[in-house]
Enzyme design. Structure first.
Site, mmCIF file in Angstrom:
data_model
loop_
_atom_site.group_PDB
_atom_site.id
_atom_site.type_symbol
_atom_site.label_atom_id
_atom_site.label_comp_id
_atom_site.label_asym_id
_atom_site.label_seq_id
_atom_site.Cartn_x
_atom_site.Cartn_y
_atom_site.Cartn_z
ATOM 1 N N ASP A 108 0.963 -1.116 -0.032
ATOM 2 C CA ASP A 108 -0.028 0.039 0.151
ATOM 3 C C ASP A 108 0.785 1.289 0.048
ATOM 4 O OD1 ASP A 108 -1.981 1.997 0.557
ATOM 5 O OD2 ASP A 108 -2.349 1.386 2.416
ATOM 6 N N ASP A 297 -1.839 5.924 -5.374
ATOM 7 C CA ASP A 297 -2.244 5.228 -4.278
ATOM 8 C C ASP A 297 -2.607 4.002 -4.476
ATOM 9 O OD1 ASP A 297 -2.868 4.095 -1.687
ATOM 10 O OD2 ASP A 297 -4.833 5.371 -1.246
#
Length: 407
Positions: A108, A297
């Site tokens: 992530d 992201d």
């Protein structure tokens, strides 16, 4: 381990571009996939933005709820918290401890914690046998307990917290010594119901790590300080369907695409991989966006932009509409779609037509993969955008490099 790309191979029987192959945690029937509402709600949960003209989910009373529109905020239903994470991430095998246990973690770039399901969770043994790998520090000869604590809380009331150990962590064949590992002792229902991963490995900047009393170094930070990778980069290619997806560390795979890698300086003052995105195009027509920025992201699925851009995109598609009942923009499944590009720095990158749609909206309509960021002050370029490019996250030079992909 030295700073040599040849030592990073996750599987020597495969080509070097599969340095760390990603896995999908679930298999969908043909034409099926993760829910649009769940993908949108996950972004709201992550960034806590309120509804705008066209953002169909909002944070209210610590719940992620569906709303109809800006003028009619009647709550239609709550998005079940346990559905928010399911099916939205790619997971990667990471080995922790001596002897090592391999866990499937969500990589992530929007967060900076390495946390895992642990033996300290109530019923951990049962969960391990059912759906999760579990890290037990008592079984590792290299584990050391620290005085640190960690606590992550989201706007919908979901949370995760626990204590901190250090241990050896192996990623893509690179063993990081004394890496902080955050053990989950408490998980709210949304995490407990998620069968997709065994935790998360954050790849954002260390400043937003949640360990107290002092933030801890991320795995990439430790790779750099322990001189394990050179250049000081990690890269990501997210594939379509069965196409190979991978992360690499200390190696840039120039065989991924024939297009050049263009670099842009990163503003990491907020802890994110934030870059300027001050223009975009639709069918070749360039449009300016004053002082606009975006975050790259991998932990967000959709591509979220401001409402003016949303209106232009869906206004160009015959029959497109904002679906009040389901909370997002949709268009006729047989409609002619525009060619859309977004800038990162000085360069435009085309969104692959394969990713323009995101799930069945019913009645012959398809949800768009580009949706509203609500009142969030920045765009969020999630997987819908990132699957169109090869990305080099250059932590050593505080910059990102993007190259267009055509597959």
């Amino acid at each position: 381990m030295g700073c040599f790309p040849s030592k990073l191979s996750f599987s020597q029987s495969k080509s070097k571009k599969t340095l760390l192959e990603l896995k999908r945690p679930d298999i969908y029937p043909p034409g099926k996939g993760p829910s649009f509402q769940a993908a949108y709600a996950r972004a709201v949960r992550r960034y806590g933005f309120e509804t705008g003209r066209y953002s169909g989910f909002a944070k209210r009373n610590n719940l992620v709820v569906k709303v109809k529109s800006k003028d009619d905020k009647t709550t239609k239903h709550e998005v079940p918290a346990e559905s928010i994470q399911n099916g939205m991430e790619y997971v990667v095998p990471v080995t922790i401890g001596t002897p090592g246990v391999t866990l499937n973690l969500d990589f992530d770039t929007g967060s900076s914690d390495l946390w895992v399901w642990s033996s300290e969770l109530a019923g951990a043994a049962k969960r391990e046998s059912e759906s999760h790998g579990v890290y037990d520090p008592s079984k590792s000869s290299t584990a050391k307990e620290t005085s640190g604590r960690w606590d992550i809380a989201y706007g919908d009331g979901s949370s995760a917290s626990g204590n901190v150990y250090t241990d050896h962590v192996t990623v893509a064949g690179i063993t990081i010594k004394d890496q902080a590992v955050e053990l989950a002792q408490h998980l709210s229902s949304s995490f407990l119901a998620d069968g997709g991963n065994d935790g998360l490995l954050g790849l954002a900047w260390p400043d937003i790590n949640t360990v107290q009393p002092e933030p801890v170094a991320t795995p990439v930070k430790n790779m750099i300080s322990q001189k394990l990778i050179k250049p000081q980069v990690f890269t990501v290619k997210l594939g379509h369907g069965d196409e190979t997806s991978f992360y690499s560390f200390g190696f840039i795979d120039k065989s991924v695409t024939k297009h050049p890698i263009n670099y842009t300086a990163v503003d990491n003052s907020q802890g994110f991989w934030q870059v300027p995105s001050t223009s975009w195009t639709i069918n070749g027509e360039k449009k300016k966006r004053e002082d606009n920025v975006t975050i790259l992201d991998t932990g967000t699925t959709l591509c979220l932009v401001d409402d003016d851009v949303i209106e232009s995109i869906y206004g160009s598609i015959e029959g497109a509409r904002y679906d009040d009942e389901q909370g997002g923009w949709a268009y006729p499944s047989d409609a002619k779609l525009p060619t859309v590009t977004f800038a990162v720095g000085e360069h435009q990158y085309t969104l692959n037509a394969k990713d323009f749609g995101f799930g069945d909206a019913g009645d012959g309509f398809t949800f768009g993969g580009i949706q509203s960021r609500g009142d969030n002050p920045f765009d969020i370029f999630g997987d819908v955008f990132l699957k169109s490019v090869y990305v080099v996250f250059d932590q050593g030079e505080t910059r990102v490099g993007l190259a267009q992909r055509e597959d």
